[in-house]
Design a protein around this motif. Sequence first.
Motif, PDB file in Angstrom:
ATOM      1  N   THR A 172     -20.201 -81.174  34.075  1.00 54.41           N
ATOM      2  CA  THR A 172     -20.743 -81.143  35.424  1.00 54.41           C
ATOM      3  C   THR A 172     -20.086 -82.194  36.303  1.00 54.41           C
ATOM      4  O   THR A 172     -19.682 -81.915  37.440  1.00 54.41           O
ATOM      5  N   VAL A 173     -19.942 -83.403  35.775  1.00 57.72           N
ATOM      6  CA  VAL A 173     -19.388 -84.505  36.561  1.00 57.72           C
ATOM      7  C   VAL A 173     -17.859 -84.472  36.592  1.00 57.72           C
ATOM      8  O   VAL A 173     -17.241 -84.588  37.651  1.00 57.72           O
ATOM      9  N   GLY A 174     -17.263 -84.313  35.428  1.00 56.71           N
ATOM     10  CA  GLY A 174     -15.800 -84.366  35.354  1.00 56.71           C
ATOM     11  C   GLY A 174     -15.116 -83.017  35.446  1.00 56.71           C
ATOM     12  O   GLY A 174     -13.901 -82.955  35.657  1.00 56.71           O
ATOM     13  N   GLY A 175     -15.879 -81.964  35.272  1.00 56.33           N
ATOM     14  CA  GLY A 175     -15.280 -80.629  35.264  1.00 56.33           C
ATOM     15  C   GLY A 175     -15.597 -79.806  36.493  1.00 56.33           C
ATOM     16  O   GLY A 175     -15.555 -78.570  36.424  1.00 56.33           O
ATOM     17  N   GLY A 176     -15.927 -80.466  37.597  1.00 53.67           N
ATOM     18  CA  GLY A 176     -16.182 -79.739  38.832  1.00 53.67           C
ATOM     19  C   GLY A 176     -17.359 -78.798  38.730  1.00 53.67           C
ATOM     20  O   GLY A 176     -17.230 -77.592  38.983  1.00 53.67           O
ATOM     21  N   LEU A 177     -18.531 -79.340  38.349  1.00 55.03           N
ATOM     22  CA  LEU A 177     -19.773 -78.566  38.181  1.00 55.03           C
ATOM     23  C   LEU A 177     -19.671 -77.549  37.051  1.00 55.03           C
ATOM     24  O   LEU A 177     -20.470 -76.607  36.983  1.00 55.03           O
ATOM     25  N   GLY A 178     -18.694 -77.745  36.177  1.00 54.93           N
ATOM     26  CA  GLY A 178     -18.591 -76.862  35.020  1.00 54.93           C
ATOM     27  C   GLY A 178     -17.523 -75.804  35.129  1.00 54.93           C
ATOM     28  O   GLY A 178     -17.313 -75.047  34.177  1.00 54.93           O
ATOM     29  N   PHE A 179     -16.831 -75.720  36.253  1.00 48.09           N
ATOM     30  CA  PHE A 179     -15.771 -74.722  36.391  1.00 48.09           C
ATOM     31  C   PHE A 179     -14.626 -74.996  35.416  1.00 48.09           C
ATOM     32  O   PHE A 179     -13.910 -74.074  35.019  1.00 48.09           O
ATOM     33  N   PHE A 180     -14.470 -76.249  35.024  1.00 50.79           N
ATOM     34  CA  PHE A 180     -13.448 -76.624  34.051  1.00 50.79           C
ATOM     35  C   PHE A 180     -14.143 -77.200  32.823  1.00 50.79           C
ATOM     36  O   PHE A 180     -14.926 -78.152  32.929  1.00 50.79           O
ATOM     37  N   ASP A 181     -13.890 -76.612  31.677  1.00 54.16           N
ATOM     38  CA  ASP A 181     -14.493 -77.062  30.425  1.00 54.16           C
ATOM     39  C   ASP A 181     -13.604 -78.134  29.813  1.00 54.16           C
ATOM     40  O   ASP A 181     -12.654 -77.841  29.087  1.00 54.16           O
ATOM     41  N   ILE A 182     -13.914 -79.380  30.134  1.00 57.65           N
ATOM     42  CA  ILE A 182     -13.127 -80.486  29.585  1.00 57.65           C
ATOM     43  C   ILE A 182     -13.795 -81.075  28.349  1.00 57.65           C
ATOM     44  O   ILE A 182     -13.224 -81.947  27.681  1.00 57.65           O
ATOM     45  N   ALA A 183     -15.000 -80.606  28.026  1.00 63.03           N
ATOM     46  CA  ALA A 183     -15.715 -81.123  26.860  1.00 63.03           C
ATOM     47  C   ALA A 183     -15.169 -80.535  25.562  1.00 63.03           C
ATOM     48  O   ALA A 183     -14.996 -81.246  24.571  1.00 63.03           O
ATOM     49  N   THR A 184     -14.882 -79.228  25.563  1.00 65.77           N
ATOM     50  CA  THR A 184     -14.432 -78.572  24.335  1.00 65.77           C
ATOM     51  C   THR A 184     -13.137 -79.171  23.783  1.00 65.77           C
ATOM     52  O   THR A 184     -13.058 -79.458  22.580  1.00 65.77           O
ATOM     53  N   PRO A 185     -12.100 -79.392  24.605  1.00 68.01           N
ATOM     54  CA  PRO A 185     -10.880 -79.998  24.054  1.00 68.01           C
ATOM     55  C   PRO A 185     -11.110 -81.394  23.479  1.00 68.01           C
ATOM     56  O   PRO A 185     -10.287 -81.877  22.697  1.00 68.01           O
ATOM     57  N   ASN A 186     -12.207 -82.035  23.872  1.00 74.47           N
ATOM     58  CA  ASN A 186     -12.519 -83.372  23.366  1.00 74.47           C
ATOM     59  C   ASN A 186     -13.536 -83.337  22.228  1.00 74.47           C
ATOM     60  O   ASN A 186     -14.172 -84.344  21.926  1.00 74.47           O
ATOM     61  N   GLY A 187     -13.680 -82.161  21.598  1.00 74.20           N
ATOM     62  CA  GLY A 187     -14.511 -82.052  20.407  1.00 74.20           C
ATOM     63  C   GLY A 187     -15.960 -81.699  20.645  1.00 74.20           C
ATOM     64  O   GLY A 187     -16.735 -81.609  19.690  1.00 74.20           O
ATOM     65  N   LEU A 188     -16.344 -81.508  21.903  1.00 74.89           N
ATOM     66  CA  LEU A 188     -17.737 -81.163  22.201  1.00 74.89           C
ATOM     67  C   LEU A 188     -17.843 -79.664  22.443  1.00 74.89           C
ATOM     68  O   LEU A 188     -17.996 -79.195  23.557  1.00 74.89           O
ATOM     69  N   THR A 189     -17.742 -78.891  21.354  1.00 74.66           N
ATOM     70  CA  THR A 189     -17.867 -77.446  21.461  1.00 74.66           C
ATOM     71  C   THR A 189     -19.318 -77.063  21.742  1.00 74.66           C
ATOM     72  O   THR A 189     -20.246 -77.797  21.401  1.00 74.66           O
ATOM     73  N   ARG A 190     -19.509 -75.916  22.368  1.00 69.19           N
ATOM     74  CA  ARG A 190     -20.836 -75.495  22.792  1.00 69.19           C
ATOM     75  C   ARG A 190     -21.707 -75.146  21.586  1.00 69.19           C
ATOM     76  O   ARG A 190     -21.276 -74.450  20.673  1.00 69.19           O
ATOM     77  N   ARG A 191     -22.938 -75.637  21.593  1.00 67.64           N
ATOM     78  CA  ARG A 191     -23.929 -75.323  20.568  1.00 67.64           C
ATOM     79  C   ARG A 191     -24.728 -74.093  20.985  1.00 67.64           C
ATOM     80  O   ARG A 191     -24.787 -73.737  22.160  1.00 67.64           O
ATOM     81  N   SER A 192     -25.335 -73.435  20.002  1.00 62.84           N
ATOM     82  CA  SER A 192     -26.207 -72.306  20.305  1.00 62.84           C
ATOM     83  C   SER A 192     -27.621 -72.814  20.490  1.00 62.84           C
ATOM     84  O   SER A 192     -28.000 -73.866  19.970  1.00 62.84           O
ATOM     85  N   GLY A 193     -28.412 -72.060  21.215  1.00 61.75           N
ATOM     86  CA  GLY A 193     -29.810 -72.441  21.411  1.00 61.75           C
ATOM     87  C   GLY A 193     -30.481 -71.524  22.411  1.00 61.75           C
ATOM     88  O   GLY A 193     -30.089 -71.482  23.567  1.00 61.75           O
ATOM     89  N   ASP A 194     -31.455 -70.767  21.962  1.00 66.90           N
ATOM     90  CA  ASP A 194     -32.249 -69.914  22.841  1.00 66.90           C
ATOM     91  C   ASP A 194     -33.655 -69.836  22.262  1.00 66.90           C
ATOM     92  O   ASP A 194     -33.891 -70.233  21.118  1.00 66.90           O
ATOM     93  N   PHE A 195     -34.602 -69.350  23.057  1.00 68.20           N
ATOM     94  CA  PHE A 195     -35.988 -69.411  22.616  1.00 68.20           C
ATOM     95  C   PHE A 195     -36.274 -68.414  21.493  1.00 68.20           C
ATOM     96  O   PHE A 195     -37.173 -68.636  20.683  1.00 68.20           O
ATOM     97  N   GLY A 196     -35.497 -67.319  21.417  1.00 66.54           N
ATOM     98  CA  GLY A 196     -35.639 -66.424  20.277  1.00 66.54           C
ATOM     99  C   GLY A 196     -35.275 -67.136  18.993  1.00 66.54           C
ATOM    100  O   GLY A 196     -35.942 -66.995  17.962  1.00 66.54           O
ATOM    101  N   GLN A 197     -34.227 -67.950  19.031  1.00 64.32           N
ATOM    102  CA  GLN A 197     -33.833 -68.762  17.887  1.00 64.32           C
ATOM    103  C   GLN A 197     -34.912 -69.794  17.562  1.00 64.32           C
ATOM    104  O   GLN A 197     -35.207 -70.064  16.397  1.00 64.32           O
ATOM    105  N   THR A 198     -35.485 -70.372  18.610  1.00 60.71           N
ATOM    106  CA  THR A 198     -36.564 -71.344  18.402  1.00 60.71           C
ATOM    107  C   THR A 198     -37.753 -70.699  17.719  1.00 60.71           C
ATOM    108  O   THR A 198     -38.326 -71.259  16.768  1.00 60.71           O
ATOM    109  N   LEU A 199     -38.156 -69.519  18.191  1.00 61.88           N
ATOM    110  CA  LEU A 199     -39.273 -68.809  17.564  1.00 61.88           C
ATOM    111  C   LEU A 199     -38.963 -68.505  16.099  1.00 61.88           C
ATOM    112  O   LEU A 199     -39.839 -68.613  15.231  1.00 61.88           O
TER     113      LEU A 199
END
Length: 303
Positions: free
Chosen positions: A105-132
């Motif tokens: 959000t801060v470094g990637g222009g509100l998320g238009f650029f995914d700069i987290a993944t190349p730095n090892g922060l790949t997206r995690r899964s999580g939804d309320f169906g999974q929670t249930l």
Amino acid sequence: MKRSASTLLLALGLALSACAGPTATDPRDPWEATNREIFDFNLRLDDAAIRPVASAYHDGVPDGMRTAIRNFLSNLNEPVVFANNVLQLRLLDAGHTLMRFYINTVGGGLGFFDIATPNGLTRRSGDFGQTLYSWGVPDGPFLMLPIMGPTVIRDAIGDGIDAAANPIGLLTGSIFASAPAHIIGASRGALSGIDLRAENIDTLDALRADSLDFYARLRSVTRQRRDAELGRVDTPEGATIVPLDDPGAEPPSGAAMPGTAAAVPAELPGIHVTAPPTARRGRARERTPDPAWARNMPPGARF
């Protein structure tokens, strides 16, 4: 309107349960006759409108711009992923998701650029169906929703709750009047659906052309993808594997034989699947493997 989504989905499930029809071929799909009718409607709608729009979007919008839009929409959903990670007591994943959201959000222009993944922060899964699921709530019957596609009762209700509780949606509603907020929410959902459909044109076309029973095959692929997200990727020795994917078709190359475990990727494109604590213990289930290209459809790919 979003707040009533889960109620509407539950009402739809109850209405389907009252529909009489032929005996289902799959015990987990007791409303198969009605589901197939909805599936046929979805196919007609897809052929007439959704696929042409998605194809025009895919061909008319440059790859880099589509990727930026996809990153932005994905970033908007990170608060939902974070909340569900917390509810599942996956605190490391929650911290990981929060850091990813902040960086993009801060470094990637509100998320238009995914700069987290190349730095090892790949997206995690999580939804309320999974929670249930992590709380022990069973899947419930298989359900084919108009436009939204295949799911199960638990996940349909979870999707409605995620939509109603999305912090970004709540913030939009607090800033704008009711009508503009609904328009923004609907536009965001439509764009997300078109982008997802555009990214799966070839995959779904191949799946459809290769299936003797497209409904049964898509039902199987949907289950396998969801099982991977939930951590249900191991079939205990001796468990029965029911051929749900394509009745009458030859077994795919490399398919597991009954009594053996078939490989389903634990990591899907762009998603690091970290199973809920209860899922890591493994649960018996019935499934038939589909080709790797079919199992690797991005999460949420529906028809």
